[in-house]
Design a protein around this motif. Structure first.
Motif, PDB file in Angstrom:
ATOM      1  N   THR A 154       0.937  -1.233   0.008  1.00 10.83           N
ATOM      2  CA  THR A 154      -0.199   0.020   0.018  1.00 10.83           C
ATOM      3  C   THR A 154       0.796   1.188   0.021  1.00 10.83           C
ATOM      4  OG1 THR A 154      -1.788  -1.175   1.317  1.00 10.83           O
ATOM      5  CG2 THR A 154      -1.872   1.165   1.211  1.00 10.83           C
ATOM      6  N   LEU A 155       1.979   1.193   0.950  1.00  4.35           N
ATOM      7  CA  LEU A 155       2.809   2.555   0.750  1.00  4.35           C
ATOM      8  C   LEU A 155       3.502   2.806  -0.425  1.00  4.35           C
ATOM      9  CD1 LEU A 155       4.578   2.021   4.211  1.00  4.35           C
ATOM     10  CD2 LEU A 155       3.207   3.981   3.397  1.00  4.35           C
ATOM     11  N   ILE A 156       3.805   1.530  -1.059  1.00  7.47           N
ATOM     12  CA  ILE A 156       4.439   1.588  -2.682  1.00  7.47           C
ATOM     13  C   ILE A 156       3.584   2.333  -3.403  1.00  7.47           C
ATOM     14  CG2 ILE A 156       5.518   0.439  -4.346  1.00  7.47           C
ATOM     15  CD1 ILE A 156       6.664  -1.592  -2.684  1.00  7.47           C
ATOM     16  N   VAL A 157       2.154   1.873  -3.407  1.00  7.95           N
ATOM     17  CA  VAL A 157       1.265   2.211  -4.261  1.00  7.95           C
ATOM     18  C   VAL A 157       1.007   3.909  -3.973  1.00  7.95           C
ATOM     19  CG1 VAL A 157      -1.188   2.104  -5.065  1.00  7.95           C
ATOM     20  CG2 VAL A 157       0.272   0.079  -4.856  1.00  7.95           C
ATOM     21  N   LEU A 158       0.905   4.220  -2.889  1.00  6.14           N
ATOM     22  CA  LEU A 158       0.717   5.545  -2.446  1.00  6.14           C
ATOM     23  C   LEU A 158       1.708   6.476  -2.559  1.00  6.14           C
ATOM     24  CD1 LEU A 158      -1.314   4.958   0.975  1.00  6.14           C
ATOM     25  CD2 LEU A 158      -2.157   5.503  -1.015  1.00  6.14           C
ATOM     26  N   TYR A 159       2.995   5.705  -2.467  1.00  7.49           N
ATOM     27  CA  TYR A 159       4.046   6.894  -2.912  1.00  7.49           C
ATOM     28  C   TYR A 159       4.388   7.181  -4.333  1.00  7.49           C
ATOM     29  CZ  TYR A 159       6.323   7.759   1.423  1.00  7.49           C
ATOM     30  OH  TYR A 159       6.499   8.272   2.752  1.00  7.49           O
ATOM     31  N   PHE A 160       3.757   6.002  -5.221  1.00  9.43           N
ATOM     32  CA  PHE A 160       3.871   6.092  -6.824  1.00  9.43           C
ATOM     33  C   PHE A 160       2.649   7.237  -7.076  1.00  9.43           C
ATOM     34  CE2 PHE A 160       6.630   2.369  -7.734  1.00  9.43           C
ATOM     35  CZ  PHE A 160       7.430   3.200  -8.650  1.00  9.43           C
ATOM     36  N   VAL A 161       1.523   7.008  -6.441  1.00  8.41           N
ATOM     37  CA  VAL A 161       0.555   7.868  -6.951  1.00  8.41           C
ATOM     38  C   VAL A 161       0.901   9.349  -6.506  1.00  8.41           C
ATOM     39  CG1 VAL A 161      -2.146   8.699  -6.347  1.00  8.41           C
ATOM     40  CG2 VAL A 161      -1.207   5.929  -6.829  1.00  8.41           C
ATOM     41  N   ASP A 162       1.453   9.724  -5.329  1.00  8.67           N
ATOM     42  CA  ASP A 162       1.616  10.831  -4.648  1.00  8.67           C
ATOM     43  C   ASP A 162       2.654  11.357  -5.639  1.00  8.67           C
ATOM     44  OD1 ASP A 162       1.233  13.062  -3.126  1.00  8.67           O
ATOM     45  OD2 ASP A 162       2.858  12.233  -1.506  1.00  8.67           O
ATOM     46  N   PHE A 163       3.766  10.771  -5.977  1.00  7.21           N
ATOM     47  CA  PHE A 163       5.032  11.086  -6.655  1.00  7.21           C
ATOM     48  C   PHE A 163       4.307  11.676  -8.080  1.00  7.21           C
ATOM     49  CE2 PHE A 163       8.198  10.688 -10.015  1.00  7.21           C
ATOM     50  CZ  PHE A 163       9.127  11.209  -9.453  1.00  7.21           C
ATOM     51  N   SER A 164       3.394  10.684  -8.791  1.00  6.19           N
ATOM     52  CA  SER A 164       2.916  10.903 -10.029  1.00  6.19           C
ATOM     53  C   SER A 164       1.974  12.366 -10.120  1.00  6.19           C
ATOM     54  CB  SER A 164       2.236   9.883 -10.443  1.00  6.19           C
ATOM     55  OG  SER A 164       0.934   9.386  -9.777  1.00  6.19           O
ATOM     56  N   MET A 165       1.322  12.453  -9.083  1.00  7.86           N
ATOM     57  CA  MET A 165       0.370  13.561  -8.732  1.00  7.86           C
ATOM     58  C   MET A 165       1.364  14.976  -8.772  1.00  7.86           C
ATOM     59  SD  MET A 165      -2.710  13.003  -6.612  1.00  7.86           S
ATOM     60  CE  MET A 165      -2.193  12.398  -4.895  1.00  7.86           C
ATOM     61  N   ASN A 166       2.467  14.759  -8.172  1.00  9.84           N
ATOM     62  CA  ASN A 166       3.223  15.896  -7.951  1.00  9.84           C
ATOM     63  C   ASN A 166       3.922  16.306  -9.199  1.00  9.84           C
ATOM     64  OD1 ASN A 166       3.002  16.457  -5.092  1.00  9.84           O
ATOM     65  ND2 ASN A 166       4.262  14.857  -4.592  1.00  9.84           N
ATOM     66  N   ALA A 167       4.459  15.105  -9.881  1.00  6.98           N
ATOM     67  CA  ALA A 167       4.969  15.431 -11.328  1.00  6.98           C
ATOM     68  C   ALA A 167       4.356  15.830 -12.328  1.00  6.98           C
ATOM     69  CB  ALA A 167       5.791  14.135 -11.717  1.00  6.98           C
ATOM     70  N   SER A 168       3.025  15.297 -12.577  1.00  3.39           N
ATOM     71  CA  SER A 168       2.014  15.711 -13.345  1.00  3.39           C
ATOM     72  C   SER A 168       1.511  17.061 -12.999  1.00  3.39           C
ATOM     73  CB  SER A 168       0.698  14.595 -13.411  1.00  3.39           C
ATOM     74  OG  SER A 168      -0.213  14.915 -12.179  1.00  3.39           O
ATOM     75  N   ASN A 169       1.600  17.524 -12.033  1.00  4.51           N
ATOM     76  CA  ASN A 169       1.060  18.854 -11.901  1.00  4.51           C
ATOM     77  C   ASN A 169       2.076  19.918 -12.486  1.00  4.51           C
ATOM     78  OD1 ASN A 169      -0.547  20.793 -10.477  1.00  4.51           O
ATOM     79  ND2 ASN A 169       0.799  20.978  -8.629  1.00  4.51           N
ATOM     80  N   ILE A 170       3.675  19.594 -12.186  1.00  4.05           N
ATOM     81  CA  ILE A 170       4.346  20.396 -12.796  1.00  4.05           C
ATOM     82  C   ILE A 170       4.592  20.267 -14.324  1.00  4.05           C
ATOM     83  CG2 ILE A 170       6.997  20.917 -12.848  1.00  4.05           C
ATOM     84  CD1 ILE A 170       7.197  20.152  -9.686  1.00  4.05           C
ATOM     85  N   VAL A 171       4.359  19.228 -14.845  1.00  3.78           N
ATOM     86  CA  VAL A 171       4.524  18.781 -16.216  1.00  3.78           C
ATOM     87  C   VAL A 171       3.253  19.246 -16.775  1.00  3.78           C
ATOM     88  CG1 VAL A 171       4.112  17.173 -17.854  1.00  3.78           C
ATOM     89  CG2 VAL A 171       5.801  16.616 -16.010  1.00  3.78           C
ATOM     90  N   GLY A 172       2.190  19.229 -16.157  1.00  2.00           N
ATOM     91  CA  GLY A 172       0.900  19.954 -16.799  1.00  2.00           C
ATOM     92  C   GLY A 172       0.916  21.461 -16.714  1.00  2.00           C
ATOM     93  N   LEU A 173       1.751  22.065 -15.819  1.00  2.00           N
ATOM     94  CA  LEU A 173       2.185  23.420 -15.711  1.00  2.00           C
ATOM     95  C   LEU A 173       2.952  23.790 -17.017  1.00  2.00           C
ATOM     96  CD1 LEU A 173       2.000  26.463 -14.912  1.00  2.00           C
ATOM     97  CD2 LEU A 173       3.709  25.750 -13.206  1.00  2.00           C
ATOM     98  N   ARG A 174       3.943  23.154 -17.323  1.00  2.00           N
ATOM     99  CA  ARG A 174       4.609  23.252 -18.507  1.00  2.00           C
ATOM    100  C   ARG A 174       4.095  23.166 -19.720  1.00  2.00           C
ATOM    101  NH1 ARG A 174      10.530  22.490 -17.751  1.00  2.00           N
ATOM    102  NH2 ARG A 174      10.605  22.023 -19.895  1.00  2.00           N
ATOM    103  N   ASP A 175       2.968  22.096 -20.020  1.00  2.00           N
ATOM    104  CA  ASP A 175       2.219  21.977 -21.071  1.00  2.00           C
ATOM    105  C   ASP A 175       1.404  23.105 -21.454  1.00  2.00           C
ATOM    106  OD1 ASP A 175       3.380  19.357 -21.523  1.00  2.00           O
ATOM    107  OD2 ASP A 175       1.548  18.321 -20.564  1.00  2.00           O
ATOM    108  N   THR A 176       0.769  23.821 -20.358  1.00  2.00           N
ATOM    109  CA  THR A 176      -0.323  25.016 -20.619  1.00  2.00           C
ATOM    110  C   THR A 176       0.695  25.988 -20.947  1.00  2.00           C
ATOM    111  OG1 THR A 176      -0.108  25.590 -18.202  1.00  2.00           O
ATOM    112  CG2 THR A 176      -1.734  24.242 -18.863  1.00  2.00           C
ATOM    113  N   HIS A 177       1.829  26.070 -20.571  1.00  2.00           N
ATOM    114  CA  HIS A 177       2.903  27.167 -21.084  1.00  2.00           C
ATOM    115  C   HIS A 177       3.204  27.040 -22.609  1.00  2.00           C
ATOM    116  CE1 HIS A 177       5.872  30.608 -20.669  1.00  2.00           C
ATOM    117  NE2 HIS A 177       6.613  29.483 -21.444  1.00  2.00           N
ATOM    118  N   GLU A 178       3.327  25.917 -22.836  1.00  2.76           N
ATOM    119  CA  GLU A 178       3.778  25.303 -24.122  1.00  2.76           C
ATOM    120  C   GLU A 178       2.569  25.647 -25.048  1.00  2.76           C
ATOM    121  OE1 GLU A 178       6.459  24.736 -25.805  1.00  2.76           O
ATOM    122  OE2 GLU A 178       7.464  24.974 -23.837  1.00  2.76           O
TER     123      GLU A 178
END
Length: 388
Positions: free
Chosen positions: A291-315
């Motif tokens: 459960t911890l592995i899944v949650l850390y992957f989900v949390d990490f993916s949310m953090n990363a997609s948040n920043i990647v999504g910001l870059r996408d909106t700028h592009e």
């Protein structure tokens, strides 16, 4: 839904005050950040409690690790390295909050000026998912902490173990603050892109033959383009400032996330190999770590997609301005000058999200990190098999 978002923001604020991550106070009437004796005393007391618990944890770290009944010294060393790094991150973060208190207050005031209720539909789901994920991770960590303390519940062991748990809470508070800021900025970018798309559509439909109406419309469109350009410039300046203030903490926390994922993957594999912690159901222990592995992957993916999504909106904004080649010839000179200036400013000032010059967050870097994650986990397994 708006009330729920306000509750999430209030939750983040009060947890920040409770943990001492916010050593200033917010006037809810004016929305301004201010230094008060009450806020300073509360932050000092919270910091002293955390420092005391972490000191006890450092002094008894070896004994705390022994309570895990790990099958060999390699697992103990891995756990000690992870714990020491987390503690170092917390010490560094707490110190930086005092050194840069005025700058953090200015960042909050700048964020308040950028915020508007219109951005909520574009960021509320992300914020709610983040709150839920963080709360779930903390709950699972409490379960894991209780498993760790099941045999030796002395005062030192309790303080030390809960000191380690407090590092998880503090880390989540820091990430939550940065996440909410970046999610709101992305929402603001999306709104600007919608306004820009509407402006471009109006500009493409201009009829240069209607002289009087044409000139008046061009002047109005130029003013609106200038407004969007100014908003984008202010927003990007805020992003640069926010990244600079948080870069030490974000860099430390990204490394901490990486180490957590490596360690938890490694521990699940050695659980399968050694089937340790025999006093508790192995299936339950496996469930907790998985459960911890899944949650850390989900949390990490949310953090990363948040920043990647910001870059996408700028592009996306850059691509929208690229449609200027489809405009009819003979536009007003001022309108053309404003659009050219907007396009040139975006070209000269690309959105850079680099932290301490060590790394940047984009899709390629995330892919490289995941490859390295698997590589380091396999390396630990190989070392464990060799019995080193």
């Amino acid at each position: 839904m708006v009330d729920l978002i306000k509750w999430c923001l209030s939750y983040s604020y009060f947890v920040g005050r409770l943990t001492g991550m916010l050593n200033f106070e917010i006037d809810f009437k004016t929305g301004r950040a201010q230094v008060t004796k009450r806020a300073s005393i509360c932050a000092v007391c919270s910091n002293l409690v955390i420092f005391s618990m972490l000191t006890v944890c450092v002094l008894n770290l070896h004994e705390i690790v022994k309570t895990w009944e790990l099958p060999n010294r390699l697992q103990e060393y891995v756990l000690i390295v992870l714990s020491v790094f987390r503690i170092m991150c917390i010490f560094l973060t707490l110190a930086s909050r005092w050194w840069n208190r005025e700058e953090f207050m200015q960042i909050f005031d700048a964020f308040r000026r950028q915020y508007s209720p219109e951005i909520l539909p574009y960021c509320q789901r992300r914020i709610l998912n983040k709150i839920f994920c963080v709360s779930t991770v903390d709950t699972v960590h409490i379960v894991k902490t209780m498993l760790t303390m099941r045999k030796q519940l002395t005062l030192k062991m309790a303080l030390g173990t809960w000191g380690l748990f407090s590092t998880t809470v503090v880390v989540h508070v820091i990430i939550m603050q940065y996440f909410m800021a970046m999610a709101s900025i992305r929402g603001r970018y999306i709104l600007l892109n919608k306004e820009l798309q509407a402006l471009i559509s109006e500009t493409r439909s201009l009829n240069p033959n209607r002289i009087g109406v044409f000139i008046t419309t061009c002047c109005s469109l130029a003013d609106r383009f200038e407004k969007i350009a100014k908003s984008q410039s202010d927003l990007q300046a805020f992003i640069d400032r926010l990244t600079r203030v948080y870069e030490v903490q974000v860099a430390s926390l990204v490394i901490a996330y990486y180490l957590h994922l490596v360690v938890y993957l490694y521990f699940v594999l050695i659980l399968i190999k050694y089937n340790f912690i025999s006093m508790i159901s192995p299936e339950f222990v496996m469930f907790v770590y998985t459960t911890l592995i899944v949650l850390y992957f989900v949390d990490f993916s949310m953090n990363a997609s948040n920043i990647v999504g910001l870059r996408d909106t700028h592009e996306e904004m850059i691509q929208l301005l690229g449609q200027r080649t489809l405009f009819q010839p003979g536009l007003d000179q001022r309108l053309e000058a404003v659009i050219d200036g907007f396009t040139l400013n975006l070209a000269r000032n690309p959105l850079r999200l680099r932290y301490l010059g060590l790394f940047k967050i984009d899709r390629f870097e995330i892919f490289v990190m995941l490859n390295a994650l698997l590589g380091h986990t396999i390396l630990l397994i190989q070392i464990d098999i060799e019995g080193l």
